[in-house]
Design a protein around this motif. Structure first.
Motif, mmCIF file in Angstrom:
data_model
loop_
_atom_site.group_PDB
_atom_site.id
_atom_site.type_symbol
_atom_site.label_atom_id
_atom_site.label_comp_id
_atom_site.label_asym_id
_atom_site.label_seq_id
_atom_site.Cartn_x
_atom_site.Cartn_y
_atom_site.Cartn_z
ATOM 1 N N LEU A 36 80.617 36.895 99.291
ATOM 2 C CA LEU A 36 80.298 37.172 97.891
ATOM 3 C C LEU A 36 80.638 36.025 96.938
ATOM 4 O O LEU A 36 79.808 35.689 96.073
ATOM 5 C CB LEU A 36 81.002 38.457 97.446
ATOM 6 C CG LEU A 36 80.616 38.989 96.052
ATOM 7 C CD1 LEU A 36 79.116 39.233 95.962
ATOM 8 C CD2 LEU A 36 81.380 40.277 95.753
ATOM 9 N N PRO A 37 81.813 35.390 97.039
ATOM 10 C CA PRO A 37 82.095 34.273 96.112
ATOM 11 C C PRO A 37 81.070 33.146 96.225
ATOM 12 O O PRO A 37 80.647 32.574 95.214
ATOM 13 C CB PRO A 37 83.490 33.816 96.531
ATOM 14 C CG PRO A 37 84.097 35.001 97.192
ATOM 15 C CD PRO A 37 82.973 35.701 97.907
ATOM 16 N N ASP A 67 73.782 40.505 107.963
ATOM 17 C CA ASP A 67 73.863 40.004 106.589
ATOM 18 C C ASP A 67 74.583 40.988 105.682
ATOM 19 O O ASP A 67 75.263 40.589 104.735
ATOM 20 C CB ASP A 67 72.461 39.711 106.043
ATOM 21 C CG ASP A 67 71.611 40.968 105.884
ATOM 22 O OD1 ASP A 67 71.344 41.373 104.744
ATOM 23 O OD2 ASP A 67 71.214 41.551 106.913
ATOM 24 N N GLN A 68 74.443 42.292 105.972
ATOM 25 C CA GLN A 68 75.135 43.297 105.170
ATOM 26 C C GLN A 68 76.633 43.285 105.451
ATOM 27 O O GLN A 68 77.453 43.494 104.548
ATOM 28 C CB GLN A 68 74.541 44.673 105.441
ATOM 29 C CG GLN A 68 73.105 44.823 104.950
ATOM 30 C CD GLN A 68 72.479 46.139 105.343
ATOM 31 O OE1 GLN A 68 72.590 46.584 106.491
ATOM 32 N NE2 GLN A 68 71.803 46.783 104.403
ATOM 33 N N GLN A 112 67.238 40.958 103.199
ATOM 34 C CA GLN A 112 66.988 42.133 102.369
ATOM 35 C C GLN A 112 65.500 42.270 102.065
ATOM 36 O O GLN A 112 64.944 43.382 102.075
ATOM 37 C CB GLN A 112 67.796 42.049 101.077
ATOM 38 C CG GLN A 112 67.613 43.224 100.126
ATOM 39 C CD GLN A 112 68.142 44.544 100.678
ATOM 40 O OE1 GLN A 112 68.672 44.590 101.792
ATOM 41 N NE2 GLN A 112 67.986 45.614 99.917
ATOM 42 N N ALA A 113 64.831 41.156 101.809
ATOM 43 C CA ALA A 113 63.390 41.191 101.554
ATOM 44 C C ALA A 113 62.637 41.731 102.766
ATOM 45 O O ALA A 113 61.703 42.525 102.627
ATOM 46 C CB ALA A 113 62.886 39.797 101.194
ATOM 47 N N ALA A 114 63.061 41.330 103.956
ATOM 48 C CA ALA A 114 62.416 41.809 105.175
ATOM 49 C C ALA A 114 62.616 43.317 105.344
ATOM 50 O O ALA A 114 61.698 44.037 105.758
ATOM 51 C CB ALA A 114 62.967 41.068 106.392
ATOM 52 N N ARG A 115 63.814 43.813 105.007
ATOM 53 C CA ARG A 115 64.055 45.256 105.093
ATOM 54 C C ARG A 115 63.161 46.021 104.126
ATOM 55 O O ARG A 115 62.575 47.051 104.470
ATOM 56 C CB ARG A 115 65.524 45.569 104.796
ATOM 57 C CG ARG A 115 66.435 45.532 105.993
ATOM 58 C CD ARG A 115 67.799 46.096 105.678
ATOM 59 N NE ARG A 115 68.513 45.294 104.704
ATOM 60 C CZ ARG A 115 69.245 44.226 105.015
ATOM 61 N NH1 ARG A 115 69.359 43.840 106.262
ATOM 62 N NH2 ARG A 115 69.868 43.537 104.070
ATOM 63 N N LEU A 116 63.057 45.519 102.881
ATOM 64 C CA LEU A 116 62.214 46.209 101.906
ATOM 65 C C LEU A 116 60.749 46.165 102.326
ATOM 66 O O LEU A 116 60.010 47.121 102.111
ATOM 67 C CB LEU A 116 62.393 45.594 100.516
ATOM 68 C CG LEU A 116 63.770 45.726 99.864
ATOM 69 C CD1 LEU A 116 63.675 45.439 98.365
ATOM 70 C CD2 LEU A 116 64.407 47.089 100.105
ATOM 71 N N ASP A 117 60.330 45.053 102.927
ATOM 72 C CA ASP A 117 58.931 44.978 103.358
ATOM 73 C C ASP A 117 58.648 45.934 104.510
ATOM 74 O O ASP A 117 57.554 46.492 104.603
ATOM 75 C CB ASP A 117 58.572 43.552 103.760
ATOM 76 C CG ASP A 117 57.067 43.406 103.967
ATOM 77 O OD1 ASP A 117 56.311 43.653 103.001
ATOM 78 O OD2 ASP A 117 56.644 43.075 105.088
ATOM 79 N N GLN A 118 59.624 46.138 105.379
ATOM 80 C CA GLN A 118 59.443 47.140 106.434
ATOM 81 C C GLN A 118 59.233 48.521 105.808
ATOM 82 O O GLN A 118 58.397 49.308 106.261
ATOM 83 C CB GLN A 118 60.660 47.153 107.356
ATOM 84 C CG GLN A 118 60.782 45.913 108.231
ATOM 85 C CD GLN A 118 62.114 45.837 108.950
ATOM 86 O OE1 GLN A 118 63.004 46.680 108.764
ATOM 87 N NE2 GLN A 118 62.284 44.823 109.778
#
Length: 234
Positions: free
Chosen positions: A14-15, A6-7, A176-182
């Motif tokens: 982006l558009p 995703d990154q 991104q939410a999953a990364r922050l939750d990790q």
């Protein structure tokens, strides 16, 4: 550390992501924070000083009154066993940094606390490293300065499941939410007072508020029951 798919795709997408983000903001129903008290006393038994803090979900957006929100259901459950003195410090749009700054204005001490943060850190592109730093600062402040002895940190929501979000925006934000939750799990593991609460709710339309972005009262009741269970394990 390898770059996640995703990154890698975020720049070429982006558009599309920008257009979808603007569309969601334009079309999504803006729900107010519920009416009702944000502090009080309830129940009988041993004294329990309870803090609930965080973003719009902690504030109860999606419910009509605080009695139908996280604070109301949580206090009602704990009041069966304790004389609960509770305080809600939450607002729509709050990030972890916003919450730190708000709590620094408190002079009270608390025995237990429930935190709900992460969505706004995700939408503001907070990196996992920075999120871990801020969450560590928050938990340090809660346990050292405010005296919290039992702390529930609610998982960063699974944003890919938000009904209001179209694809591929839901996928990108969900990753991104999953990364922050990790990262949040990592932080919680470093504090013996803390427990990470993952809410794996079923795909039930009645668990979402009309905006497709916040919990419904039914979801708040489930969340409160799980948070109360973890708090009472102390």
């Amino acid at each position: 550390m390898p770059v996640a798919p995703d990154q890698l795709l975020r720049v070429p997408l982006l558009p599309v992501l920008a257009a979808q983000g603007l569309s969601v903001r334009r079309k999504t129903q803006l729900l107010p924070e519920p009416i009702g008290p944000r502090e009080g006393r309830d129940g009988r038994g041993p004294r329990l000083r309870l803090l609930i803090a965080g973003d719009s979900s902690a504030a109860g957006v999606g419910a009509g009154t605080q009695a139908q929100a996280l604070s109301g259901y949580l206090v009602a459950r704990l009041a069966k066993h304790y004389a609960v003195e509770w305080q809600l410090e939450a607002a729509t749009g709050y990030t972890t940094q916003d919450t730190i700054e708000r709590l620094q204005g408190l002079s009270s001490q608390f025995d237990m606390a429930v935190m709900a943060l992460g969505v706004n850190d995700v939408t503001r592109a907070t990196t996992r490293r920075r999120f871990v730093e801020r969450q560590t600062e928050l938990l340090q402040f809660l346990t050292d300065t405010l005296g919290v002895r039992r702390l529930v940190v609610t998982a960063v929501p699974q944003m890919h499941r938000f009904p209001a979000l179209p694809q591929p925006l839901a996928w990108v934000l969900g990753c991104q939410a999953a990364r922050l939750d990790q990262g949040l799990q990592q932080v919680a593991a470093n504090f013996p007072q803390a427990r990470h609460l993952a809410l794996d709710l079923p795909d039930d339309p009645t668990l979402a508020a009309p905006d497709g972005y916040h919990p419904s009262p039914k979801a708040y009741a489930i969340w409160a029951a799980e948070a109360a269970r973890l708090l009472r394990q102390a």
